[in-house]
Motif scaffolding. Sequence first.
Motif, PDB file in Angstrom:
ATOM      1  N   ALA A 292      -6.596  -0.684   4.089  1.00 55.27           N
ATOM      2  CA  ALA A 292      -6.375   0.784   3.503  1.00 55.27           C
ATOM      3  C   ALA A 292      -7.747   1.703   3.967  1.00 55.27           C
ATOM      4  O   ALA A 292      -7.588   2.514   4.159  1.00 55.27           O
TER       5      ALA A 292
ATOM      6  N   THR B 139      -4.872   6.149  -1.450  1.00 50.97           N
ATOM      7  CA  THR B 139      -4.291   5.200  -1.251  1.00 50.97           C
ATOM      8  C   THR B 139      -4.445   4.022  -2.436  1.00 50.97           C
ATOM      9  O   THR B 139      -5.296   3.759  -2.815  1.00 50.97           O
TER      10      THR B 139
ATOM     11  N   LEU C 125       0.777  -1.089   0.237  1.00 50.91           N
ATOM     12  CA  LEU C 125      -0.062   0.036  -0.100  1.00 50.91           C
ATOM     13  C   LEU C 125       0.922   1.371  -0.002  1.00 50.91           C
ATOM     14  O   LEU C 125       1.893   1.263   0.871  1.00 50.91           O
ATOM     15  N   GLN C 126       0.588   2.225  -0.575  1.00 45.61           N
ATOM     16  CA  GLN C 126       1.426   3.497  -0.657  1.00 45.61           C
ATOM     17  C   GLN C 126       0.303   4.470  -1.119  1.00 45.61           C
ATOM     18  O   GLN C 126      -0.745   4.288  -1.463  1.00 45.61           O
ATOM     19  N   ASP C 127       0.304   5.720  -0.505  1.00 44.61           N
ATOM     20  CA  ASP C 127      -0.524   7.063  -0.735  1.00 44.61           C
ATOM     21  C   ASP C 127       0.216   7.741  -1.910  1.00 44.61           C
ATOM     22  O   ASP C 127       1.283   8.339  -1.764  1.00 44.61           O
TER      23      ASP C 127
ATOM     24  N   SER D  92      -4.350  11.548   2.825  1.00 43.67           N
ATOM     25  CA  SER D  92      -5.398  11.741   1.814  1.00 43.67           C
ATOM     26  C   SER D  92      -6.694  11.982   2.291  1.00 43.67           C
ATOM     27  O   SER D  92      -7.221  12.001   3.331  1.00 43.67           O
TER      28      SER D  92
ATOM     29  N   PRO E 145      -6.565   4.920   7.500  1.00 37.41           N
ATOM     30  CA  PRO E 145      -5.903   5.813   6.503  1.00 37.41           C
ATOM     31  C   PRO E 145      -4.527   6.062   7.247  1.00 37.41           C
ATOM     32  O   PRO E 145      -3.840   6.823   6.546  1.00 37.41           O
TER      33      PRO E 145
ATOM     34  N   ARG F 183       0.618   4.675   6.172  1.00 35.98           N
ATOM     35  CA  ARG F 183       1.142   5.499   5.106  1.00 35.98           C
ATOM     36  C   ARG F 183       1.775   4.559   4.089  1.00 35.98           C
ATOM     37  O   ARG F 183       1.676   4.923   2.806  1.00 35.98           O
ATOM     38  N   SER F 184       2.359   3.432   4.571  1.00 35.78           N
ATOM     39  CA  SER F 184       2.840   2.548   3.551  1.00 35.78           C
ATOM     40  C   SER F 184       2.997   1.222   4.141  1.00 35.78           C
ATOM     41  O   SER F 184       2.949   1.261   5.361  1.00 35.78           O
TER      42      SER F 184
END
Length: 884
Positions: A839, A772, A764-766, A874, A843, A846-847
């Motif tokens: 995700a 996300t 996962l990354q923003d 986000s 929220p 962050r990663s």
Amino acid sequence: MTDTVGNTTQRDPFDFPRSWEADVVLSDGGTVHLRPITPDDADELREFHGRLSERTRYFRYFGPYPRIPQRDLERFSTVDHQDRVALIAVLGDEIVAVGRFDRLLGEGHRGDSAEVAFVVEDGHQGRGLGSILLEHLAAAAREVGLARFEAEVLAENGQMVRVFRDAGYQVSRAFEDGVLHLEFAIDPTDESVAVARAREQAAEARSVHNLLHPRSVAVIGASTDPTKIGHAVLKNLLEADFNGPVYPVNAEHRAVRGVRAYPTVLDIPDDVDLAVVAVPAASVDEVMDGCLAKGVKALVVVSSGYGETGPDGLSAERRLAAEARAHGMRVVGPNALGVLNLDPKVRLNASLAPKLPQRGRAGFFCQSGALGTAILANAAGWGLGLSTFVSAGNRADVSGNDMLQYWETDPATDVVLLYLESFGNPRKFARLARRLGRTKPIVAVKSGRHAVVPGLAATGAKVDEASVQALFEQAGVIRVDSLAQLFDTALLLAHQPLPQGKRVAVVGNSTAIGLLAADTLLAQDLDLACDPVDVGAQATPEEFAKAVQQALDRDDTDALVVVFVPPIAVPGAAYARALKEGAHRTKPIVSTFLAVEGIPDELKMPGKGSIPSYASPERAVLALARAVRYARWRAAAKGTFVRPEGIDLDRARSIVDNVASEVRLDDRSAVELLECYGIDVVPFRIAHSAEEAVEAADELGYPVAMKATSERLRHRTDLVGVRLDIAQRESVKAAYHDLAALSGKPGVYVQRMAPKGVSCVLGLQDDPSFGTLVWFGLSGLVSDLLGDRAYRAVPLTDTDAAELVAAPKAAPLLTGYRGDEPADLKALQELVLRLAALAEDLPEVRSLKLEPVLASAAGAFVSSARIVIGPPPSLHDAGPRRLR
């Protein structure tokens, strides 16, 4: 802030959660401001009560209750924002609605229920305020630990009963002595979310409808000086022959361009629906006061000097939007080019653009005022007709999302065109685009392509162009690289039907150009239905028409590319007539006809069916390829939003809430957080000596894997920091000493061996534009070097998860490439959906990176996890309806 009195804690009645404030759009397109009540509102609350009719007071209080006693006034206006909560809807300086809940305590109550009630001023009933208040009260109640609402409603109060009945909750009822007792859980349900979003779409669409269909327009700052923007706006309104009165506002002249002028907007004798503001930014506050008092429904602010000038200008811009919304108005701008509606019943040109395209079926939203004029001029030159056009400038209020809501149900718009520089709410954009794209194609130019992902700048990680394109395609958006490509694609979508497949025939009178078209088709992953047909340079119009007809009549043809260069002897118009006669309206045609750009007069047809022409066959084929990909997306299964079972959200939330600032979770916390979402990490232990390593291996069971504690070593593709398939105690000791020496410090991971499989990586990354992202790829030096990863934005459907796993170029390794045993793709897809749920819920993540994930026929096994927690970056598309 709290004060303690005796054994009780008294909360400060002025200290309420700022997130409970919101600007909201009502069902008629107007706006109000919602906020918690404070003791300062007592006088306004008394006046509000005095404006209620006897019938409304009776329905709310079950009795006459003509005046609020001072004791009740203090109780109603002084709440603790915890056990007693009250929200007021404010329009201007007046309260127009109140909603409240009181926690039910004492015998028979567990403290998780509250009694809810609201009342709306008579003149504002029927505008959807009741349902808005219920949504926001329910959200506030969940924040303070409530789970249920109860309400007492007189049976004859049908309007209030409908508010509860139609909200989408499962409501139980009991009837006694003319009173309905209602109870329901306030956790969002699929039905309540669907109801809220349907109401959101209708309300926001109505607010844009009010903007684009005004019955009257005032130009504030209308000038007699032809060099001023106020003169240009008025001139354009008059020359477009707006179907309604236009009122110039100019304090120094009695008339502007022969139209009677008024000193202020308040001096205009009739109602004003839309005001175009063309005065310097320093004077806008004074103008706003007049518009608010006049009851103007919408503002178009073409004045500059706001957010584009710096922090002070941005503050003024936000104040402008907040004041307008609090007084019931929507705002386009500031620094906007303006708005157009080419409907002959409206004929609105409230913009600075002097040259307008013809009326058509495309709606256009543009953020850049500077580009807006060029866009309109190009549309006119290329024969692309528009239904409506909005250049929103700084987007203090009205945004592309509002326009998507409007165009979804606008019968005059078939194609949506966007020029975007940023997203105000990317999650909402993705949701709206995904829904709208199922019925109307969206073509977008998106600038700002190469932003580095926050939090990963040190690694140089960023979402590459292929990934961004995949994200647009997930929502059905056709992304193009330039305005020229946007017009190319729009011409096809606006005038021709969608292709049913990717089999394309080529007909022309030049072998060289036909082959060029065929090469481009194959390069774009389209199929040639047959060899290109060359009718020859000497072919007659009748022979040309016959070849076109035969190509279209083939069962294996889904679309046609026509390449025509003018012969010397016969005018091109004759061939154009032949092309139109040979065409039919079930399969799309694109052409390179006389190298004309747009819709040549010779190829225009009434309604849908005009044949677009492009300067080169490559451009024609590229436009067709985009339409083919969009048609394939639209025809594909929509998929279902899936929430996997076995998720422990409360436990996961407690883990995240205990993290004070941005930090990487330790191994234990990371494993625990993943367990909350049903994601198991292959069991491991950390050993700080050779003896501990042996004990860990004995406990886990042989064979084991051993890994260096240094992440740099552990995740190298040459496995220099990893030892696999260790089956003996002596080998464990040797591996420990080897790995500890490599790391330069004591300590190794000892982990049970997972079944052998294809090494994958998920995470996962923003993203700064899309929120996300879930990403997936196969591990390995080549995959890393080529950036062979696929991305999808949450929320994900089951179809999205399947497409994500299949998207990398190396994905065939998972399906039995060269006779290998296929991996369990369902297990990988399930893992993707669980990451997507995490995700959605958290929220603050962050990663997140799972590497390696070993995919085999036995399942998907996570060997290692890295999770970074921090402030949520986000904007999210959740909670009760509200404007940005």
